[in-house]
Scaffold this motif. Structure first.
Motif, PDB file in Angstrom:
ATOM      1  N   GLY A 177      76.945 -48.198  47.067  1.00 35.30           N
ATOM      2  CA  GLY A 177      75.774 -47.008  48.055  1.00 35.30           C
ATOM      3  C   GLY A 177      76.346 -45.551  47.778  1.00 35.30           C
ATOM      4  N   PRO A 178      75.621 -44.918  48.654  1.00 30.63           N
ATOM      5  CA  PRO A 178      75.702 -43.376  48.489  1.00 30.63           C
ATOM      6  C   PRO A 178      77.257 -42.955  49.027  1.00 30.63           C
ATOM      7  CG  PRO A 178      74.077 -43.722  50.183  1.00 30.63           C
ATOM      8  CD  PRO A 178      74.625 -44.932  49.554  1.00 30.63           C
ATOM      9  N   ALA A 179      77.878 -42.012  48.672  1.00 31.69           N
ATOM     10  CA  ALA A 179      79.116 -41.205  49.014  1.00 31.69           C
ATOM     11  C   ALA A 179      78.962 -39.799  49.178  1.00 31.69           C
ATOM     12  CB  ALA A 179      80.142 -41.869  48.405  1.00 31.69           C
ATOM     13  N   ASP A 180      79.790 -39.235  49.818  1.00 23.72           N
ATOM     14  CA  ASP A 180      79.822 -37.758  49.877  1.00 23.72           C
ATOM     15  C   ASP A 180      80.824 -37.286  48.872  1.00 23.72           C
ATOM     16  OD1 ASP A 180      78.152 -37.517  52.469  1.00 23.72           O
ATOM     17  OD2 ASP A 180      80.062 -37.979  53.549  1.00 23.72           O
ATOM     18  N   GLU A 181      81.845 -37.988  48.495  1.00 26.62           N
ATOM     19  CA  GLU A 181      82.826 -37.617  47.589  1.00 26.62           C
ATOM     20  C   GLU A 181      82.794 -38.881  46.480  1.00 26.62           C
ATOM     21  OE1 GLU A 181      84.700 -35.006  47.151  1.00 26.62           O
ATOM     22  OE2 GLU A 181      83.911 -34.187  49.059  1.00 26.62           O
ATOM     23  N   PRO A 182      82.933 -38.415  45.057  1.00 27.00           N
ATOM     24  CA  PRO A 182      82.902 -39.652  44.167  1.00 27.00           C
ATOM     25  C   PRO A 182      83.945 -40.583  44.323  1.00 27.00           C
ATOM     26  CG  PRO A 182      82.873 -37.498  43.109  1.00 27.00           C
ATOM     27  CD  PRO A 182      83.095 -37.274  44.633  1.00 27.00           C
ATOM     28  N   ARG A 183      83.687 -41.994  44.343  1.00 28.69           N
ATOM     29  CA  ARG A 183      84.882 -43.193  44.634  1.00 28.69           C
ATOM     30  C   ARG A 183      84.473 -44.092  43.634  1.00 28.69           C
ATOM     31  NH1 ARG A 183      87.159 -41.899  49.705  1.00 28.69           N
ATOM     32  NH2 ARG A 183      87.858 -44.057  50.242  1.00 28.69           N
ATOM     33  N   ILE A 184      83.599 -43.848  42.743  1.00 29.45           N
ATOM     34  CA  ILE A 184      83.187 -44.704  41.597  1.00 29.45           C
ATOM     35  C   ILE A 184      83.279 -43.940  40.293  1.00 29.45           C
ATOM     36  CG2 ILE A 184      81.992 -46.374  40.314  1.00 29.45           C
ATOM     37  CD1 ILE A 184      80.853 -47.372  43.019  1.00 29.45           C
ATOM     38  N   GLY A 185      84.149 -44.028  39.388  1.00 25.44           N
ATOM     39  CA  GLY A 185      83.876 -43.029  38.435  1.00 25.44           C
ATOM     40  C   GLY A 185      82.995 -43.546  37.041  1.00 25.44           C
ATOM     41  N   PRO A 186      82.921 -42.843  36.081  1.00 23.30           N
ATOM     42  CA  PRO A 186      82.084 -43.033  34.936  1.00 23.30           C
ATOM     43  C   PRO A 186      82.283 -44.353  34.404  1.00 23.30           C
ATOM     44  CG  PRO A 186      82.624 -40.747  34.803  1.00 23.30           C
ATOM     45  CD  PRO A 186      83.336 -41.499  36.011  1.00 23.30           C
ATOM     46  N   VAL A 187      81.267 -45.219  33.903  1.00 22.88           N
ATOM     47  CA  VAL A 187      81.759 -46.270  33.183  1.00 22.88           C
ATOM     48  C   VAL A 187      81.803 -45.833  31.731  1.00 22.88           C
ATOM     49  CG1 VAL A 187      79.467 -47.031  32.816  1.00 22.88           C
ATOM     50  CG2 VAL A 187      80.918 -48.600  32.718  1.00 22.88           C
ATOM     51  N   VAL A 188      82.813 -46.542  31.205  1.00 20.31           N
ATOM     52  CA  VAL A 188      83.306 -46.325  29.711  1.00 20.31           C
ATOM     53  C   VAL A 188      82.890 -47.803  29.307  1.00 20.31           C
ATOM     54  CG1 VAL A 188      85.006 -46.062  27.906  1.00 20.31           C
ATOM     55  CG2 VAL A 188      84.915 -44.798  29.988  1.00 20.31           C
ATOM     56  N   TRP A 189      81.956 -47.891  28.184  1.00 23.68           N
ATOM     57  CA  TRP A 189      81.679 -49.214  27.742  1.00 23.68           C
ATOM     58  C   TRP A 189      81.052 -49.160  26.115  1.00 23.68           C
ATOM     59  CZ3 TRP A 189      76.740 -49.727  31.391  1.00 23.68           C
ATOM     60  CH2 TRP A 189      75.737 -48.651  31.147  1.00 23.68           C
ATOM     61  N   ILE A 222      92.066 -53.062  24.445  1.00 27.06           N
ATOM     62  CA  ILE A 222      91.644 -52.930  25.798  1.00 27.06           C
ATOM     63  C   ILE A 222      92.505 -51.951  26.585  1.00 27.06           C
ATOM     64  CG2 ILE A 222      91.248 -54.154  27.874  1.00 27.06           C
ATOM     65  CD1 ILE A 222      89.073 -54.757  25.533  1.00 27.06           C
ATOM     66  N   ALA A 223      93.579 -51.682  26.339  1.00 26.69           N
ATOM     67  CA  ALA A 223      94.424 -50.759  26.996  1.00 26.69           C
ATOM     68  C   ALA A 223      93.763 -49.117  26.857  1.00 26.69           C
ATOM     69  CB  ALA A 223      95.920 -50.798  26.544  1.00 26.69           C
ATOM     70  N   PRO A 224      93.581 -49.048  25.285  1.00 32.50           N
ATOM     71  CA  PRO A 224      93.036 -47.791  25.130  1.00 32.50           C
ATOM     72  C   PRO A 224      91.816 -47.383  25.837  1.00 32.50           C
ATOM     73  CG  PRO A 224      93.736 -48.676  23.201  1.00 32.50           C
ATOM     74  CD  PRO A 224      94.051 -49.748  24.190  1.00 32.50           C
ATOM     75  N   ILE A 225      90.824 -48.506  25.941  1.00 31.70           N
ATOM     76  CA  ILE A 225      89.459 -48.366  26.690  1.00 31.70           C
ATOM     77  C   ILE A 225      89.911 -48.159  28.107  1.00 31.70           C
ATOM     78  CG2 ILE A 225      87.547 -49.645  27.163  1.00 31.70           C
ATOM     79  CD1 ILE A 225      87.597 -50.971  24.335  1.00 31.70           C
ATOM     80  N   ALA A 226      90.432 -48.740  28.592  1.00 40.54           N
ATOM     81  CA  ALA A 226      90.962 -48.521  29.954  1.00 40.54           C
ATOM     82  C   ALA A 226      91.501 -47.144  30.398  1.00 40.54           C
ATOM     83  CB  ALA A 226      91.942 -49.364  30.538  1.00 40.54           C
ATOM     84  N   GLN A 227      92.322 -46.588  29.225  1.00 42.96           N
ATOM     85  CA  GLN A 227      92.867 -45.211  29.349  1.00 42.96           C
ATOM     86  C   GLN A 227      91.625 -44.162  29.466  1.00 42.96           C
ATOM     87  OE1 GLN A 227      96.153 -44.701  26.763  1.00 42.96           O
ATOM     88  NE2 GLN A 227      96.663 -42.576  27.443  1.00 42.96           N
ATOM     89  N   ARG A 228      90.901 -44.696  28.719  1.00 42.64           N
ATOM     90  CA  ARG A 228      89.499 -43.623  28.408  1.00 42.64           C
ATOM     91  C   ARG A 228      88.673 -43.609  29.633  1.00 42.64           C
ATOM     92  NH1 ARG A 228      86.216 -46.049  23.885  1.00 42.64           N
ATOM     93  NH2 ARG A 228      84.707 -45.257  24.797  1.00 42.64           N
ATOM     94  N   ALA A 229      88.837 -44.833  30.427  1.00 42.07           N
ATOM     95  CA  ALA A 229      87.998 -45.021  31.734  1.00 42.07           C
ATOM     96  C   ALA A 229      88.715 -43.928  32.850  1.00 42.07           C
ATOM     97  CB  ALA A 229      87.968 -46.381  32.370  1.00 42.07           C
ATOM     98  N   LEU A 306      91.656 -49.335  38.788  1.00 38.56           N
ATOM     99  CA  LEU A 306      91.190 -49.494  37.451  1.00 38.56           C
ATOM    100  C   LEU A 306      90.736 -50.816  36.947  1.00 38.56           C
ATOM    101  CD1 LEU A 306      90.592 -48.179  34.405  1.00 38.56           C
ATOM    102  CD2 LEU A 306      93.211 -48.588  34.085  1.00 38.56           C
ATOM    103  N   ALA A 307      89.294 -50.908  36.663  1.00 42.17           N
ATOM    104  CA  ALA A 307      88.929 -52.124  36.288  1.00 42.17           C
ATOM    105  C   ALA A 307      88.535 -52.190  34.843  1.00 42.17           C
ATOM    106  CB  ALA A 307      87.925 -52.615  37.287  1.00 42.17           C
ATOM    107  N   VAL A 308      88.707 -53.149  34.222  1.00 44.58           N
ATOM    108  CA  VAL A 308      88.176 -53.195  32.879  1.00 44.58           C
ATOM    109  C   VAL A 308      87.833 -54.596  32.315  1.00 44.58           C
ATOM    110  CG1 VAL A 308      90.648 -53.349  31.562  1.00 44.58           C
ATOM    111  CG2 VAL A 308      88.593 -52.626  30.299  1.00 44.58           C
ATOM    112  N   GLY A 309      86.644 -54.943  32.085  1.00 48.16           N
ATOM    113  CA  GLY A 309      86.345 -56.236  31.655  1.00 48.16           C
ATOM    114  C   GLY A 309      85.893 -56.086  30.118  1.00 48.16           C
TER     115      GLY A 309
END
Ligand SMILES: CC(C)(COP(=O)(O)OP(=O)(O)OC[C@H]1O[C@@H](n2cnc3c(N)ncnc32)[C@H](O)[C@@H]1OP(=O)(O)O)[C@@H](O)C(=O)NCCC(=O)NCCS
Length: 324
Positions: A177-189, A222-229, A306-309
């Motif tokens: 849902g909405p937030a005043d401050e960003p608490r979800i970062g951009p997705v890297v996929w 996957i570790a480099p992708i996580a780092q990009r996130a 940090l989540a990475v699927g």
């Protein structure tokens, strides 16, 4: 000239609540070794699984998703009417129509929900979290219920020792849902379609995979992708409190954690190991791990996660979020 009005939403989003569900039946490695040529020791050593949950014959993916989704709503202190969109990332619906999301929304009581399934295999939850966050920010949705749910026992040959020891059933959910401050970062996929044949399911029968190729890919890419996130969120690895990779194999999870520590993540980084007692539940594994880790006090409200699927496709997605 025709002017088409545009919607716009809040500047930022957050996870408001999480919930999970696992079937009752616990299946140990010893039980599996009675029906196929394997052993408790082999499974612990190679994949790190001690036990997993299998759904009952008449327990459906939709049933598990309803349980997890309802718990996430009550964790967020919300009513079904507070949600307008339901996304069910999964890759194991027995047939593509009707989709799981419309059925789940109806059963939970979300009226006239925007409802769709999303298939990015084991990367599904992170894809859906990215989509949900962008739907809210664009003003297309007010609040989105994302439920990763899988009944993998429907699509695994029960005596195929390469797969039956790994995969399991369950569901995990988050309300965005909405937030005043960003608490979800951009997705890297992204995806590596050149490796499409390393995990596949033909004609809705059973899953097959080239275990070693997938293992190599996951432990190197996957570790480099996580780092990009992390970079996409404007943070550094030292800012991360908790790492939740898709729970594919404990050895893969540990390898990702080790690589990120070598690149600057803290030594006290908490690394999810939910696979030990849950097995690999594909789209459900990340929210399931998050919920279990909150219950055990391994993740606290405000922690930077940090989540990475990653999985069949081969597809991958990762992002940062702050634990609710
Ligand atoms: C599937 C996986 C556990 C197999 O482990 P592995 O070490 O690669 O095993 P291999 O397939 O090379 O087989 C090694 C030996 O163990 C045997 N073996 C395979 N599965 C076994 C099992 N469950 N029990 C006992 N022995 C097994 C093989 O037959 C082979 O025997 P051999 O040497 O006599 O021919 C491993 O490759 C893996 O986890 N890969 C990643 C898969 C994954 O995470 N997929 C999900 C992505 S979302």
């Amino acid at each position: 000239m025709t002017t088409i009005r545009q919607t716009s939403g809040p500047p930022a989003t957050q996870i408001l609540g999480v919930g999970s569900y696992q079937p009752e039946r616990i299946v140990t490695n010893d039980e599996l070794s009675q029906i196929m040529d394997t052993s408790d020791q082999w499974i612990r050593d190679r994949v790190g699984i001690v036990e997993r949950r299998f759904a009952a014959k008449d327990e459906r993916l939709v049933d598990m998703a309803v349980e997890a989704g309802s718990k996430a709503l009550s964790d967020a202190g919300l009513e079904p009417s507070d949600v307008d969109t339901v996304i069910v990332p999964n890759c194991t619906m027995p047939s593509p129509i009707p989709n799981a999301a419309a059925q789940v929304a109806d059963r939970i009581g979300v009226k006239a929900a925007g409802a769709f399934d999303l298939n990015a295999a084991c990367a599904g939850f992170c894809y859906a979290l990215g989509v949900a966050s962008d739907l809210v920010k664009s003003g297309s949705s007010q609040r989105v219920l994302v439920i990763g749910a899988e009944k993998l026992t429907d699509v695994v040959d029960p005596v195929d020792r390469a797969n039956a020891i790994i995969f399991a059933d369950g569901a995990g959910a988050a309300v965005v849902g909405p937030a005043d401050e960003p608490r979800i970062g951009p997705v890297v996929w992204g995806s590596a379609g050149d490796l499409v044949d390393t995990i596949y399911m033909r004609e809705h029968k059973y899953i097959y995979q080239e275990g070693q190729s997938v293992f190599r890919w996951a432990t190197t890419k996957i570790a480099p992708i996580a780092q990009r996130a992390v970079e996409a969120a404007g943070l550094s690895l030292a800012d991360i409190d908790v790492l939740i990779p898709h729970q594919a194999n404990l050895r893969i999870v540990e390898a990702i954690g080790k690589k990120l520590k070598a690149k600057g993540a803290r030594e006290d980084l908490v690394v999810a190991d939910d696979i030990v007692h849950s097995g690999n539940t594909s789209s459900a594994s990340i929210p399931l791990a998050l919920d279990h880790m909150r219950q055990k006090g391994r993740v606290s409200s405000g922690d930077v996660v940090l989540a990475v699927g990653f999985g069949a496709g081969l597809s991958y997605a990762g992002q940062i979020f702050v634990a609710p």
